[in-house]
Motif scaffolding. Structure first.
Motif, PDB file in Angstrom:
ATOM      1  N   GLN A  95       0.857  -1.186   0.000  1.00 46.32           N
ATOM      2  CA  GLN A  95       0.000   0.000   0.000  1.00 46.32           C
ATOM      3  C   GLN A  95       0.894   1.238   0.000  1.00 46.32           C
ATOM      4  O   GLN A  95       1.678   1.449   0.929  1.00 46.32           O
ATOM      5  N   TRP A  96       0.790   2.042  -1.052  1.00 50.58           N
ATOM      6  CA  TRP A  96       1.615   3.246  -1.167  1.00 50.58           C
ATOM      7  C   TRP A  96       0.976   4.410  -0.413  1.00 50.58           C
ATOM      8  O   TRP A  96      -0.258   4.532  -0.356  1.00 50.58           O
ATOM      9  N   HIS A  97       1.850   5.252   0.144  1.00 48.28           N
ATOM     10  CA  HIS A  97       1.417   6.435   0.895  1.00 48.28           C
ATOM     11  C   HIS A  97       2.148   7.670   0.346  1.00 48.28           C
ATOM     12  O   HIS A  97       3.314   7.583  -0.057  1.00 48.28           O
ATOM     13  N   VAL A 116      -0.402   9.680   3.911  1.00 49.42           N
ATOM     14  CA  VAL A 116      -1.797   9.336   3.637  1.00 49.42           C
ATOM     15  C   VAL A 116      -1.832   8.238   2.572  1.00 49.42           C
ATOM     16  O   VAL A 116      -1.153   8.359   1.538  1.00 49.42           O
ATOM     17  N   PRO A 117      -2.616   7.168   2.789  1.00 55.84           N
ATOM     18  CA  PRO A 117      -2.686   6.106   1.769  1.00 55.84           C
ATOM     19  C   PRO A 117      -3.220   6.641   0.442  1.00 55.84           C
ATOM     20  O   PRO A 117      -4.156   7.439   0.402  1.00 55.84           O
ATOM     21  N   TYR A 176       7.016   9.966  -0.550  1.00 52.93           N
ATOM     22  CA  TYR A 176       6.342   8.701  -0.816  1.00 52.93           C
ATOM     23  C   TYR A 176       7.041   7.563  -0.068  1.00 52.93           C
ATOM     24  O   TYR A 176       8.271   7.546   0.037  1.00 52.93           O
ATOM     25  N   CYS A 192       6.088   3.064   0.965  1.00 50.53           N
ATOM     26  CA  CYS A 192       5.142   1.959   0.791  1.00 50.53           C
ATOM     27  C   CYS A 192       5.083   1.125   2.069  1.00 50.53           C
ATOM     28  O   CYS A 192       6.119   0.823   2.676  1.00 50.53           O
ATOM     29  N   GLU A 193       3.890   0.758   2.453  1.00 44.51           N
ATOM     30  CA  GLU A 193       3.666  -0.143   3.585  1.00 44.51           C
ATOM     31  C   GLU A 193       3.571  -1.571   3.048  1.00 44.51           C
ATOM     32  O   GLU A 193       2.804  -1.848   2.129  1.00 44.51           O
ATOM     33  N   TRP A 216       7.957  -0.849   6.577  1.00 45.82           N
ATOM     34  CA  TRP A 216       7.876   0.298   5.686  1.00 45.82           C
ATOM     35  C   TRP A 216       9.153   0.400   4.864  1.00 45.82           C
ATOM     36  O   TRP A 216      10.238   0.080   5.338  1.00 45.82           O
TER      37      TRP A 216
END
Length: 828
Positions: free
Chosen positions: A238-240, A244-245, A267, A269-270, A279
């Motif tokens: 999941q990119w942020h 914020v996602p 940027y 990514c989780e 992360w």
């Protein structure tokens, strides 16, 4: 009917999937369901199901996912109802669908293939094992195409390539019965030598191997960010942006065509799996407008062409972006000494090394983690570490254990150091730094988790001349002439230094800034306030960070050769299935807790139907490893000392932990012994079957660190010209014995400085309690004279075991339907 079930089994001991399937049938049936079953059971006075019991069962429908049938079966089980009784009741009920749930399946898949992400060039293995009433046949498919020559339970692709990525499924036939396995997704990452080539085996943990990189774009261009992790099950992404996602960005690659100014930001990514969350680095994405400038109304040039403005005109200043610094490679050596032969035992180094290993691998460091090394083993490990250093490499050395500091030089104490010890028995950190400087490394980081008290038995004055370079950072766990502490309790936890260090190490900041923050955190810790403070020494003039990306330099061939050598320390044996003459099949698996600690586990995959008892264990190990038979083949990892890796290991196995692999002189050969009894046997004396297994030299054993003298680099540099004694690596002469005898006169002075006489009780507030079970406890803060008080740790909880789910995304479900439909159209 119910051939595979023991009819005498209490129904509360039936497997959960079977019970769920049975309850679904009984809950949905109106005339032959749970109410009618309750009436039949109520007429049997043995189990006494009353009208009140039936009313209590009916109330279950008011609960979310409540099942009246499940409540009824539990009540029956509590009152002694067996599978045989239940079959009789279902026959009286006349519910053939419910009876079908208890029938022996003609074909049953026991092991499902698992989704996996791995690096291109490694070995792919997918496993599907089934049992049936007739011989079992297998056929593997990739999407809707058969995989050639794939008719065995294990699909092996060696080496795996990018084209092998996709969805796989196995068709299993037994007679005229056919079953399909679950889908398994295979993700293949194209990772260069600069990224984690140490990941030669997947032990169930997710490992980050590819970080996103800084981007500077113009409006209208395409943004592409990529990250990657390997492991089982396949990681989720999941990119942020700016914390914020970003909606609909759940792939490894993030692509935004025609970027605008609003896409500017930071940027990351989780990455998650069933049990882990991590992360990537946070990277800047700069979106610059396309600027055009007119000069004298005649000439137009773009921003890319502007480099100067003529005389008399105003200067043009654009936003400047700090230059991105790179490492040509990242290498780390982590040593934790705790089982000392002649000095107080420690606990925290094991946990500290384990945690730092996982964090540094997320930063793309090639990490070797070692426990309990003798002097010669430490020197040889440092020699191997030095082989990987070349121009521009980031080198990190972490040491936890006993130590001291004399005349500005720090000394690490091996586990076999005599009492008292001197510089000739220890490794000098500054001497190692001198050798690292000769390699023209880009960054040298030393994290020393040991005491820095003066050694009164060592009067040597080393004369080490270091080059003046701007790439050295020292993080001392304590100040000069002070002790380092660990919190003493009944279990395991981090030492004070690593407790705070691991929370900051992934920060995308200059390494000295990271250590400054750690120092501030330690300063607020009540247990050691005024007793231990982090000291930082640095000659770093650039913004070097452990999160810097890797960009290989000119010596690519040299890097490849050295990486291959270092990768040997991470090679695990392939898991294997052993078939015994009696018809039993045993799975033998391996995992690495540290680079010199191997875990072996055995699991019974298949046993003959007439075999009433079956067990497999390992035995007959090399005497080099000094394995205690009482701590082998235990039913839980914790029983054999596997505390840190327990959540990653498969369940229902027998576990054995082999430490000190660096002492292994020959290939590791051992015996797998199978014991079994058959129902037809008159006595209970088990029959034995054995197989001899040779797994070569696993992990660090391949580097032969046990040799007393391999190279002279580290040894010669660490030996000081004014040392009062000789290194144990040389044959001791009379003078050497004289020095040791002289040292014994000081033993009483040393004993007065032992931890037993410098001991204080510190209470830590419950909200600060570390690790484990989440309960408050009293921590004992141990202090040791001129040696480090790196004594024992807090509580290490046994992480909850979670079953590893098979990937079940929408893509797989859709593929399942299309695939099965297509197969129905094909001739058999």
């Amino acid at each position: 009917m119910a051939d595979s079930l023991d009819r005498s089994t209490n129904i509360n001991l039936l497997k959960e999937p079977l019970v769920k399937k049975l309850c679904d049938v009984l809950d949905k049936s109106n005339h032959k369901g749970w109410r009618k079953l309750g009436e039949i059971v109520g007429n049997d006075k043995r189990f006494k199901v009353s009208s009140d019991d039936m009313e209590m069962c009916s109330l279950r429908v008011l609960e979310v996912e409540g099942s009246p049938s499940l409540m009824l079966l539990r009540l029956m089980g509590e009152r002694g109802c067996t599978t045989n009784h239940l079959i009789d009741y279902l026959q009286s009920l006349g519910n053939s669908e419910a009876l079908q749930c208890l029938k022996s399946p003609a074909l049953q898949i026991l092991i499902q293939p698992q989704s996996v992400a791995l690096i291109c060039g490694h070995n792919l293995r997918l496993s599907c094992h089934a049992v049936g009433k007739s011989p079992v046949q297998y056929q593997w498919f990739k999407s809707r195409e058969e995989v050639p020559n794939s008719t065995s339970p294990d699909l092996v692709i060696s080496p795996v390539h990018l084209k092998d990525a996709g969805f796989y499924i196995c068709r299993v036939n037994s007679g005229d019965v056919c079953e399909f396995s679950q889908w398994a997704q295979v993700d293949v990452l194209n990772v260069g030598m600069s990224y984690g080539h140490s990941y030669h085996s997947l032990d169930g943990r997710v490992k980050l191997v590819m970080q996103p990189q800084f981007q500077r774009l113009h409006v209208g261009e395409t943004l592409q960010l990529e990250c990657g992790a390997v492991g089982r099950p396949i990681p989720r992404y999941q990119w942020h942006r700016n914390g914020v996602p970003i909606p609909n960005t759940t792939k490894r690659k993030l692509m935004i065509p025609h970027v605008m100014q609003e896409h500017h930001g930071r940027y990351r990514c989780e990455i998650t799996s069933s049990t882990e969350r991590m992360w990537t680095n946070e990277v800047d994405v700069v979106i610059a407008p396309r600027i055009s400038v007119q000069i004298t109304g005649a000439m137009e040039c773009s921003e890319d062409d502007i480099y100067a403005i003529g005389e008399g005109s105003s200067d043009l200043f654009l936003n400047s972006i700090p230059e991105q610094l790179y490492a040509t490679d990242k290498v780390a050596l982590l040593i934790g000494n705790l089982s000392y032969q002649n000095h107080p035992q420690l606990k925290a180094p094991m946990v500290d090394v384990y945690d730092l290993t996982n964090i540094l691998r997320q930063l793309n460091f090639k990490v070797v983690s070692l426990l309990d090394l003798t002097e010669s083993e430490m020197r040889n490990a440092v020699d191997e570490f030095l082989l990987l250093l070349h121009k521009g490499v980031y080198g990190l050395l972490y040491y936890a254990g006993h130590g001291y500091e004399n005349y500005g030089n720090s000394f690490m104490v091996p586990v076999d150091a005599p009492n008292p010890y001197r510089s000739a028995n220890c490794l000098c950190v500054q001497s190692i730094l001198k050798l690292m400087q000769e390699k023209e490394t880009g960054l040298n980081v030393f994290l020393l988790d040991m005491c820095r008290k003066r050694n009164i038995h060592d009067d040597s004055t080393p004369n080490i001349v270091l080059r003046v370079t701007a790439n050295i950072v020292f993080g001392y766990a304590t100040c000069q002439d002070a002790e380092a502490f660990e919190l003493s309790s009944t279990g395991f936890t981090n030492g004070v230094f690593v407790r705070f260090l691991k929370k900051r190490l992934l920060d995308d900041e200059k390494i000295t800034v990271v250590l400054d923050r750690v120092a501030e955190d330690m300063g607020q810790f009540d247990a050691t306030k005024g007793k231990q403070a982090l000291e930082i020494r640095s000659s770093l003039s650039e913004r070097r960070a452990l999160t810097d990306p890797i960009l290989p330099g000119d010596s690519v061939d040299l890097v490849h050769a050295q990486s291959h050598q270092w990768a040997k320390a991470h090679e695990l044996p392939e898991s294997m299935c052993l078939n015994f003459d009696c018809g039993a099949q045993i799975k033998l698996g391996f995992a690495a807790e540290f680079s010199n600690v191997l875990v072996i586990y055995t699991h019974i995959v298949k046993k003959p139907e007439d075999m009433s008892f079956c067990q497999a264990h390992v035995t007959d190990f090399s005497h080099d490893l000094d394995v205690d038979p009482k701590e082998m083949n235990r039913e839980t990892p914790e029983e054999t000392g596997i505390y840190l890796l327990s959540s990653s290991l498969p369940q229902h196995c027998l576990y054995t932990r082999l430490s000190s692999l660096q002492k292994l002189k020959e290939e590791l050969v051992f015996t797998v012994c199978l014991q079994g009894t058959f129902a037809a046997m008159d006595d209970d004396h088990p029959i034995h079957w054995t197989k001899s297994i040779n797994i070569g030299k696993p992990l660090i054993a391949r580097l032969d660190l046990h040799r007393a003298m391999r190279r002279n680099s580290c040894l010669q540099t660490c030996l000081m010209p004014h040392s009062p004694s000789h290194s144990p690596c040389h044959s001791p002469g009379p003078e050497h014995h004289l020095h040791l005898y002289h040292g014994s006169h000081h033993s009483q002075d040393y004993n007065r400085l032992s931890p037993q006489h410098h001991y204080m009780d510190i209470y830590e507030h419950p909200h600060g309690a570390m690790g484990g079970f989440g309960v408050s406890y009293y921590d004992n803060l141990s202090q040791c004279g001129y040696e480090p008080a790196y004594d024992s740790g807090g509580v290490l909880g046994s992480p909850g075991r979670c079953s590893i789910p098979i990937e079940a995304s929408d893509d797989i479900n859709e593929l399942q339907t299309v695939f099965i439909n297509s197969l129905q159209l094909q001739p058999q």
